[in-house]
Design a protein around this motif. Structure first.
Motif, PDB file in Angstrom:
ATOM      1  N   ARG A 176      -7.632 -13.094 129.937  1.00  0.00           N
ATOM      2  CA  ARG A 176      -7.204 -12.040 129.062  1.00  0.00           C
ATOM      3  C   ARG A 176      -7.227 -12.267 127.748  1.00  0.00           C
ATOM      4  NH1 ARG A 176      -2.459 -10.161 133.325  1.00  0.00           N
ATOM      5  NH2 ARG A 176      -3.939  -9.617 134.952  1.00  0.00           N
ATOM      6  N   ASN A 177      -6.549 -13.467 127.303  1.00  0.00           N
ATOM      7  CA  ASN A 177      -6.326 -13.930 126.012  1.00  0.00           C
ATOM      8  C   ASN A 177      -7.825 -14.706 125.411  1.00  0.00           C
ATOM      9  OD1 ASN A 177      -3.640 -12.797 125.619  1.00  0.00           O
ATOM     10  ND2 ASN A 177      -2.841 -14.437 126.806  1.00  0.00           N
ATOM     11  N   ARG A 178      -8.544 -14.692 125.984  1.00  0.00           N
ATOM     12  CA  ARG A 178      -9.766 -15.364 125.711  1.00  0.00           C
ATOM     13  C   ARG A 178     -11.003 -14.523 125.811  1.00  0.00           C
ATOM     14  NH1 ARG A 178      -6.398 -18.825 128.462  1.00  0.00           N
ATOM     15  NH2 ARG A 178      -6.117 -20.678 127.759  1.00  0.00           N
ATOM     16  N   LEU A 179     -10.955 -13.347 125.189  1.00  0.00           N
ATOM     17  CA  LEU A 179     -11.929 -12.373 125.293  1.00  0.00           C
ATOM     18  C   LEU A 179     -12.966 -12.291 124.025  1.00  0.00           C
ATOM     19  CD1 LEU A 179     -10.249  -9.187 126.917  1.00  0.00           C
ATOM     20  CD2 LEU A 179     -11.642 -10.891 127.847  1.00  0.00           C
ATOM     21  N   PRO A 180     -14.117 -12.181 123.913  1.00  0.00           N
ATOM     22  CA  PRO A 180     -14.820 -11.572 125.180  1.00  0.00           C
ATOM     23  C   PRO A 180     -15.338 -12.878 125.998  1.00  0.00           C
ATOM     24  CG  PRO A 180     -16.401 -11.508 123.402  1.00  0.00           C
ATOM     25  CD  PRO A 180     -14.884 -11.949 122.975  1.00  0.00           C
ATOM     26  N   VAL A 181     -15.540 -12.558 127.159  1.00  0.00           N
ATOM     27  CA  VAL A 181     -16.289 -13.832 128.106  1.00  0.00           C
ATOM     28  C   VAL A 181     -17.538 -13.243 128.506  1.00  0.00           C
ATOM     29  CG1 VAL A 181     -13.951 -14.211 129.249  1.00  0.00           C
ATOM     30  CG2 VAL A 181     -15.441 -12.459 130.343  1.00  0.00           C
ATOM     31  N   GLU A 182     -18.503 -14.233 128.768  1.00  0.00           N
ATOM     32  CA  GLU A 182     -19.900 -14.036 128.980  1.00  0.00           C
ATOM     33  C   GLU A 182     -20.329 -15.006 130.305  1.00  0.00           C
ATOM     34  OE1 GLU A 182     -23.450 -16.823 126.942  1.00  0.00           O
ATOM     35  OE2 GLU A 182     -21.977 -15.548 125.474  1.00  0.00           O
TER      36      GLU A 182
ATOM     37  N   THR B 218     -14.662  -6.183 134.361  1.00  0.00           N
ATOM     38  CA  THR B 218     -13.123  -6.144 134.429  1.00  0.00           C
ATOM     39  C   THR B 218     -12.532  -7.204 133.554  1.00  0.00           C
ATOM     40  OG1 THR B 218     -13.233  -5.302 136.848  1.00  0.00           O
ATOM     41  CG2 THR B 218     -11.172  -6.405 136.383  1.00  0.00           C
ATOM     42  N   HIS B 219     -13.247  -8.274 133.635  1.00  0.00           N
ATOM     43  CA  HIS B 219     -12.475  -9.550 132.641  1.00  0.00           C
ATOM     44  C   HIS B 219     -12.783  -9.134 131.250  1.00  0.00           C
ATOM     45  CE1 HIS B 219     -12.110 -12.824 135.526  1.00  0.00           C
ATOM     46  NE2 HIS B 219     -13.263 -12.576 135.963  1.00  0.00           N
TER      47      HIS B 219
ATOM     48  N   ASP C 134     -13.134 -18.935 123.477  1.00  0.00           N
ATOM     49  CA  ASP C 134     -12.513 -20.287 122.949  1.00  0.00           C
ATOM     50  C   ASP C 134     -13.277 -21.598 123.540  1.00  0.00           C
ATOM     51  OD1 ASP C 134     -11.635 -20.268 125.335  1.00  0.00           O
ATOM     52  OD2 ASP C 134      -9.484 -20.794 125.024  1.00  0.00           O
ATOM     53  N   ASN C 135     -14.451 -21.034 123.954  1.00  0.00           N
ATOM     54  CA  ASN C 135     -15.428 -22.188 124.547  1.00  0.00           C
ATOM     55  C   ASN C 135     -14.951 -22.786 125.753  1.00  0.00           C
ATOM     56  OD1 ASN C 135     -17.967 -22.929 123.974  1.00  0.00           O
ATOM     57  ND2 ASN C 135     -17.393 -24.760 123.138  1.00  0.00           N
ATOM     58  N   THR C 136     -13.753 -22.288 126.402  1.00  0.00           N
ATOM     59  CA  THR C 136     -13.289 -22.932 127.668  1.00  0.00           C
ATOM     60  C   THR C 136     -14.056 -21.902 128.984  1.00  0.00           C
ATOM     61  OG1 THR C 136     -11.437 -21.323 127.692  1.00  0.00           O
ATOM     62  CG2 THR C 136     -11.038 -23.423 127.008  1.00  0.00           C
ATOM     63  N   LEU C 137     -13.893 -22.460 130.360  1.00  0.00           N
ATOM     64  CA  LEU C 137     -14.800 -22.212 131.072  1.00  0.00           C
ATOM     65  C   LEU C 137     -13.845 -21.881 132.339  1.00  0.00           C
ATOM     66  CD1 LEU C 137     -17.419 -24.910 131.577  1.00  0.00           C
ATOM     67  CD2 LEU C 137     -17.697 -22.955 130.535  1.00  0.00           C
ATOM     68  N   TYR C 138     -14.049 -20.650 132.950  1.00  0.00           N
ATOM     69  CA  TYR C 138     -13.399 -19.928 134.196  1.00  0.00           C
ATOM     70  C   TYR C 138     -14.238 -19.777 135.224  1.00  0.00           C
ATOM     71  CZ  TYR C 138     -10.900 -16.678 136.779  1.00  0.00           C
ATOM     72  OH  TYR C 138     -10.442 -15.862 137.785  1.00  0.00           O
TER      73      TYR C 138
END
Length: 82
Positions: free
Chosen positions: A39-45, A28-29, A11-15
């Motif tokens: 968890r609700n913003r997959l996939p992450v890169e 794992t993410h 969703d273009n947010t940052l973690y």
């Protein structure tokens, strides 16, 4: 080695997080078993990471990055190619 990393979520947010095994943590993410936030913003890169000799240094840097506004985090990401 310890790592502080920034993920770009779908969703273009940052973690921002820390780990001692970067590849395993990203997997794992992306498996949905990572942080609740991702968890609700997959996939992450993976967008950015830094390496540290010890956990204490990594945790301090993670906290510092989390205090930055989004534009400063984007500056970090753009300043370093991974």
């Amino acid at each position: 080695m310890c790592y502080v990393y920034i993920l770009k979520c779908s969703d273009n947010t940052l973690y921002t997080g820390w780990t001692n095994n970067l590849e395993k943590r990203i997997a794992t993410h992306n498996s949905g078993k990572g942080a609740k936030y991702t968890r609700n913003r997959l996939p992450v890169e993976l967008a950015y990471f830094e390496t540290f000799e010890d956990k204490s240094s990594a945790l301090k840097r993670e906290y510092a990055i989390k205090q930055l506004p989004r534009y400063k985090k984007l500056d970090l990401i753009n300043s370093k190619n991974i």
